[in-house]
Structures are given as structure tokens and as C-alpha cells.
Design a protein around this motif. Sequence first.
Motif, PDB file in Angstrom:
ATOM      1  N   GLN A  85       0.861  -1.167   0.115  1.00  0.00           N
ATOM      2  CA  GLN A  85      -0.131  -0.342  -0.132  1.00  0.00           C
ATOM      3  C   GLN A  85       0.976   1.237   0.189  1.00  0.00           C
ATOM      4  O   GLN A  85       1.878   1.403   0.902  1.00  0.00           O
ATOM      5  CB  GLN A  85      -0.688  -0.113   1.021  1.00  0.00           C
ATOM      6  CG  GLN A  85      -1.696   1.233   1.332  1.00  0.00           C
ATOM      7  CD  GLN A  85      -2.722   1.235   2.682  1.00  0.00           C
ATOM      8  OE1 GLN A  85      -2.783   0.402   3.419  1.00  0.00           O
ATOM      9  NE2 GLN A  85      -3.457   2.342   2.593  1.00  0.00           N
ATOM     10  N   THR A  86       0.591   2.052  -0.915  1.00  0.00           N
ATOM     11  CA  THR A  86       1.289   3.264  -1.006  1.00  0.00           C
ATOM     12  C   THR A  86       0.268   4.757  -1.124  1.00  0.00           C
ATOM     13  O   THR A  86      -0.962   4.200  -1.020  1.00  0.00           O
ATOM     14  CB  THR A  86       2.307   3.503  -2.380  1.00  0.00           C
ATOM     15  OG1 THR A  86       1.377   3.511  -3.430  1.00  0.00           O
ATOM     16  CG2 THR A  86       3.297   2.259  -2.258  1.00  0.00           C
ATOM     17  N   ASN A  87       0.720   5.693  -1.205  1.00  0.00           N
ATOM     18  CA  ASN A  87      -0.194   6.841  -1.372  1.00  0.00           C
ATOM     19  C   ASN A  87      -0.990   6.671  -2.882  1.00  0.00           C
ATOM     20  O   ASN A  87      -2.066   7.206  -2.957  1.00  0.00           O
ATOM     21  CB  ASN A  87       0.493   8.179  -1.284  1.00  0.00           C
ATOM     22  CG  ASN A  87       0.663   8.414   0.202  1.00  0.00           C
ATOM     23  OD1 ASN A  87       0.195   7.839   1.180  1.00  0.00           O
ATOM     24  ND2 ASN A  87       1.605   9.393   0.330  1.00  0.00           N
ATOM     25  N   ASP A  88      -0.333   6.023  -3.710  1.00  0.00           N
ATOM     26  CA  ASP A  88      -0.710   5.895  -5.177  1.00  0.00           C
ATOM     27  C   ASP A  88      -1.638   4.940  -5.477  1.00  0.00           C
ATOM     28  O   ASP A  88      -2.504   4.509  -6.236  1.00  0.00           O
ATOM     29  CB  ASP A  88       0.129   6.145  -6.047  1.00  0.00           C
ATOM     30  CG  ASP A  88       0.846   7.461  -6.033  1.00  0.00           C
ATOM     31  OD1 ASP A  88       0.475   8.528  -5.738  1.00  0.00           O
ATOM     32  OD2 ASP A  88       2.113   7.292  -6.441  1.00  0.00           O
ATOM     33  N   LYS A  89      -1.535   3.603  -4.740  1.00  0.00           N
ATOM     34  CA  LYS A  89      -2.400   2.319  -4.832  1.00  0.00           C
ATOM     35  C   LYS A  89      -2.222   1.277  -3.833  1.00  0.00           C
ATOM     36  O   LYS A  89      -1.582   1.653  -2.772  1.00  0.00           O
ATOM     37  CB  LYS A  89      -1.594   1.615  -6.175  1.00  0.00           C
ATOM     38  CG  LYS A  89      -0.300   1.067  -5.729  1.00  0.00           C
ATOM     39  CD  LYS A  89       0.498   0.237  -6.657  1.00  0.00           C
ATOM     40  CE  LYS A  89       1.851  -0.274  -6.484  1.00  0.00           C
ATOM     41  NZ  LYS A  89       2.290  -1.290  -7.370  1.00  0.00           N
ATOM     42  N   ILE A  90      -2.960   0.721  -4.057  1.00  0.00           N
ATOM     43  CA  ILE A  90      -3.172  -0.626  -3.160  1.00  0.00           C
ATOM     44  C   ILE A  90      -3.120  -2.087  -3.858  1.00  0.00           C
ATOM     45  O   ILE A  90      -3.807  -1.966  -4.821  1.00  0.00           O
ATOM     46  CB  ILE A  90      -4.206  -0.512  -1.943  1.00  0.00           C
ATOM     47  CG1 ILE A  90      -4.206  -1.743  -0.847  1.00  0.00           C
ATOM     48  CG2 ILE A  90      -5.598  -0.440  -2.855  1.00  0.00           C
ATOM     49  CD1 ILE A  90      -5.269  -1.636   0.148  1.00  0.00           C
ATOM     50  N   GLU A  91      -2.397  -2.998  -3.318  1.00  0.00           N
ATOM     51  CA  GLU A  91      -2.065  -4.246  -4.069  1.00  0.00           C
ATOM     52  C   GLU A  91      -2.692  -5.299  -2.879  1.00  0.00           C
ATOM     53  O   GLU A  91      -1.963  -5.000  -1.860  1.00  0.00           O
ATOM     54  CB  GLU A  91      -0.736  -4.492  -4.510  1.00  0.00           C
ATOM     55  CG  GLU A  91      -0.774  -5.707  -5.327  1.00  0.00           C
ATOM     56  CD  GLU A  91       0.826  -5.831  -5.887  1.00  0.00           C
ATOM     57  OE1 GLU A  91       0.846  -7.052  -6.327  1.00  0.00           O
ATOM     58  OE2 GLU A  91       1.398  -5.015  -5.896  1.00  0.00           O
ATOM     59  N   PHE A  92      -3.550  -6.013  -3.288  1.00  0.00           N
ATOM     60  CA  PHE A  92      -4.190  -6.913  -2.100  1.00  0.00           C
ATOM     61  C   PHE A  92      -4.552  -8.143  -2.919  1.00  0.00           C
ATOM     62  O   PHE A  92      -5.002  -8.286  -3.884  1.00  0.00           O
ATOM     63  CB  PHE A  92      -5.177  -6.349  -1.586  1.00  0.00           C
ATOM     64  CG  PHE A  92      -6.267  -5.804  -1.935  1.00  0.00           C
ATOM     65  CD1 PHE A  92      -7.463  -6.702  -2.134  1.00  0.00           C
ATOM     66  CD2 PHE A  92      -6.450  -4.649  -2.612  1.00  0.00           C
ATOM     67  CE1 PHE A  92      -8.438  -6.125  -2.835  1.00  0.00           C
ATOM     68  CE2 PHE A  92      -7.560  -4.145  -3.238  1.00  0.00           C
ATOM     69  CZ  PHE A  92      -8.701  -5.020  -3.243  1.00  0.00           C
ATOM     70  N   ASN A  93      -4.543  -9.253  -1.956  1.00  0.00           N
ATOM     71  CA  ASN A  93      -5.299 -10.473  -2.480  1.00  0.00           C
ATOM     72  C   ASN A  93      -6.648 -10.774  -1.674  1.00  0.00           C
ATOM     73  O   ASN A  93      -6.575 -10.426  -0.408  1.00  0.00           O
ATOM     74  CB  ASN A  93      -4.368 -11.791  -2.256  1.00  0.00           C
ATOM     75  CG  ASN A  93      -5.088 -12.988  -2.568  1.00  0.00           C
ATOM     76  OD1 ASN A  93      -5.877 -13.632  -1.973  1.00  0.00           O
ATOM     77  ND2 ASN A  93      -4.530 -13.549  -3.719  1.00  0.00           N
TER      78      ASN A  93
END
Length: 76
Positions: A55-63
Amino acid sequence: MCKKFIKKRDGSRYVEAAHINPKHKKGQEIAENIILLCPNHHKEFDYGDLSIIEQTNDKIEFNLNGTDYIVNLKIS
């Protein structure tokens, strides 16, 4: 995630704001902790098997329940 919404009678779009880090786990009520989802994905996000990868200020990557997602958090 799915880019879907409910179209309301007045033509506006209905989506729901989900907390990335839940409030009951000390998640803050700030923009960086909110993701806009359709109602179905909001509940899946809250109650499903969620693993945040990055998770960054620009995006979230998750399953979520065995499916990988990358969601842009910046408003274009």
C-alpha cells in the motif's frame, strides 16, 4: 476493483467507502485509509480473506479470496 456502481434514480452513482485498515483495528478516518467500492465488493473487502500486499499513497495491491487486485488510489 470492478469499476461498477449503482445508478440512482437521479442519475448519480452510488458507491461505498471502505476502510483499508478497519476502524476497530485503529484504522484512521483519513483519505489514505479509504477505498471506494461497489456495495458487494465493500462487504467482501470487510468480511473476506484479505491480505494486503503493498500500500502506497498511489495504489493498494491486495489478495482477496484468492484473487489479486491493484487499485489506483489517486483521483484522476
